[in-house]
Write a protein that holds these residues in place. Structure first.
Motif, PDB file in Angstrom:
ATOM      1  N   GLY A 207      34.884  38.201  30.765  1.00  0.00           N
ATOM      2  CA  GLY A 207      34.019  38.360  31.918  1.00  0.00           C
ATOM      3  C   GLY A 207      33.255  37.091  32.225  1.00  0.00           C
ATOM      4  O   GLY A 207      33.048  36.242  31.350  1.00  0.00           O
ATOM      5  N   ASP A 208      32.838  36.943  33.484  1.00  0.00           N
ATOM      6  CA  ASP A 208      32.046  35.798  33.919  1.00  0.00           C
ATOM      7  C   ASP A 208      30.606  36.268  34.105  1.00  0.00           C
ATOM      8  O   ASP A 208      30.236  36.770  35.157  1.00  0.00           O
ATOM      9  CB  ASP A 208      32.614  35.247  35.224  1.00  0.00           C
ATOM     10  N   LYS A 210      29.286  38.867  32.829  1.00  0.00           N
ATOM     11  CA  LYS A 210      29.235  40.276  32.429  1.00  0.00           C
ATOM     12  C   LYS A 210      30.646  40.733  32.105  1.00  0.00           C
ATOM     13  O   LYS A 210      31.638  40.106  32.490  1.00  0.00           O
ATOM     14  CB  LYS A 210      28.629  41.152  33.529  1.00  0.00           C
ATOM     15  N   GLU A 212      34.153  42.357  32.184  1.00  0.00           N
ATOM     16  CA  GLU A 212      35.088  42.736  33.242  1.00  0.00           C
ATOM     17  C   GLU A 212      36.352  43.390  32.692  1.00  0.00           C
ATOM     18  O   GLU A 212      36.975  44.211  33.375  1.00  0.00           O
ATOM     19  CB  GLU A 212      35.474  41.504  34.067  1.00  0.00           C
ATOM     20  N   PRO A 226      40.877  46.645  32.295  1.00  0.00           N
ATOM     21  CA  PRO A 226      39.624  46.435  33.039  1.00  0.00           C
ATOM     22  C   PRO A 226      38.606  47.514  32.685  1.00  0.00           C
ATOM     23  O   PRO A 226      38.966  48.676  32.480  1.00  0.00           O
ATOM     24  CB  PRO A 226      40.065  46.540  34.505  1.00  0.00           C
ATOM     25  N   ASP A 228      33.987  48.519  32.874  1.00  0.00           N
ATOM     26  CA  ASP A 228      32.587  48.176  33.151  1.00  0.00           C
ATOM     27  C   ASP A 228      31.774  48.074  31.872  1.00  0.00           C
ATOM     28  O   ASP A 228      30.829  47.295  31.795  1.00  0.00           O
ATOM     29  CB  ASP A 228      31.958  49.233  34.068  1.00  0.00           C
TER      30      ASP A 228
END
Length: 405
Positions: A207-208, A210, A212, A226, A228
């Motif tokens: 993640g960038d 956060k 992902e 993928p 959250d």
């Protein structure tokens, strides 16, 4: 406070609540302490069940953090940033356990949280409806958390258990003498069974800024999923720091107790996960035994021994099923952070052969968590154990330390 309590109980989870109620039924003056805002511990956080309602008749002090002793028979604690001195005649420690975290690339990204931690956040109001959550690690908490998150509207595409499915089935079989727990376990398996994967674990989080997605290993396959949130926990480790500060003997990772839950220090008892990870049933019966013991009712305590023996058989099966596979200790790269408090990376620790040397040279374990997160991780990675526990066992204000001398 000038008057001594007959019994102080530290920890208001299942073991502590049962100990407090058992002692109170003998007419003893009991005070129940916990640093959380309400009773229940992790397992019953945010619930209003019969056990929690029953303990409302016992004097309670929530938001209270036990630190150590100012002198024999006087517990030093902190409430809302101010010191408390609590005289007592007997002490029951029911400080529970915490999740074990193992470092892997990306594990410090926002969105990567403990499995039990995410459950607690959701119980406290974090919206999870419509979010995609990967659940990973080891232990029965994974299935419980996944089932709970699904019930709150989360999408759980996969539950990754590092143990084999055969090991999990053996664990379920160990519940055959506890019909209620067996029914619960089968219910959870029925809820999450379609997404449960054995011999599987997270390799890396991406993640960038956060989370992902995560890369997972499932058998011989490597996949990118993928998500959250990643709810990740590799079973749990006991909170033995307060017991160690009070001089109680430890056996391996747990507080040593005799048949009536008394520790090596006369007048100090211990119950629940701090004595061995065995689930809520074991915690309840050990708490009840400790409550009878502090009241001097050995006969009532002895009547519960067979029930405790049954609970401890599950404890042994659980320990075997959640044994960590060696691949998990090889996920971290040289630049992977191991101690998040002090930003200590794997390459900084690899040159040391013992915890003390690593701590002195790198400050690993000297941050706000006091080694609670990185300590079990370093032990899993290098076999180094933190043998030194000093007060305060939790972060407190300087004025609290001053009050304790």
């Amino acid at each position: 406070m000038s008057d001594a309590y007959d019994v102080l109980v530290v920890g208001a989870g299942p073991a502590g609540m049962t100990a407090a109620m058992s002692a109170a039924r003998h007419g003893l003056g009991v005070l129940l302490l916990d640093d959380n805002p309400a009773a229940g511990g992790q397992i019953w956080r945010g619930e209003q069940n019969t056990a929690i309602k029953s303990v409302e008749s016992v004097p309670r002090s929530f938001g209270t953090r036990a630190v150590g002793l100012t002198r024999p028979g006087v517990l030093l604690a902190e409430q809302n940033g101010f010191p408390l001195e609590l005289p007592f005649r007997k002490l029951v420690l029911a400080t529970g356990a915490r999740e074990r975290f193992l470092p892997f690339p990306g594990w410090t990204l926002p969105g990567v949280v403990g499995a039990g931690g995410l459950q607690a956040f959701v119980k406290s109001g974090l919206p999870i409806d419509g979010k995609t959550v990967v659940v990973a690690g080891t232990g029965p908490l994974l299935g419980e958390v996944a089932s709970f998150l699904m019930s709150k509207g989360a999408r759980v595409p996969v539950v990754l258990e590092q143990a084999s499915l055969r090991a999990l089935l053996r664990l379920v079989a160990a519940l055959r003498h506890a019909p209620g727990k067996l029914s619960d376990a089968l219910g959870i398996l029925g809820h999450v069974g379609k997404v449960l994967r054995g011999n599987s674990w997270v390799v890396e989080a991406h993640g960038d800024g956060k989370l992902e997605a995560v890369t997972i290993r499932s058998g011989a396959r490597t996949l990118r999923v993928p998500c959250d949130y990643l709810a990740c926990g590799f079973h749990i480790v006991p909170n033995t720091e307060l017991a160690a500060v009070l001089g109680c003997r430890l056996d391996d990772d747990y507080v040593a107790t005799d048949s009536i839950q008394q520790t090596s220090v006369p007048g100090i008892y211990c119950a629940g996960e701090t004595c061995g990870i065995g689930g809520v049933g074991k915690a309840l019966v050990e708490g009840e035994i400790a409550g009878h013991a502090v009241a001097g009712d050995a006969a009532s305590a002895r009547r519960l021994f067979k029930r405790r023996d049954r609970a401890r058989r599950f404890e042994a099966a659980l320990e075997l099923a959640t044994r960590l596979r060696p691949e998990l200790g090889q996920l971290a790269r040289p630049d992977t952070i191991v101690c998040r408090c002090e930003d200590v990376r794997l390459r900084d620790l690899a040159v040391f052969r013992d915890w003390r040397s690593a701590k002195v040279q790198t400050r690993c374990g000297m941050g706000p968590c006091q080694g609670r997160v990185c300590g079990p991780a370093v032990e899993a990675l290098f076999g180094c154990r933190n043998e030194s526990v000093r007060p305060p066992c939790l972060p407190v204000k300087v004025r609290t330390l001053a009050a304790g001398g």
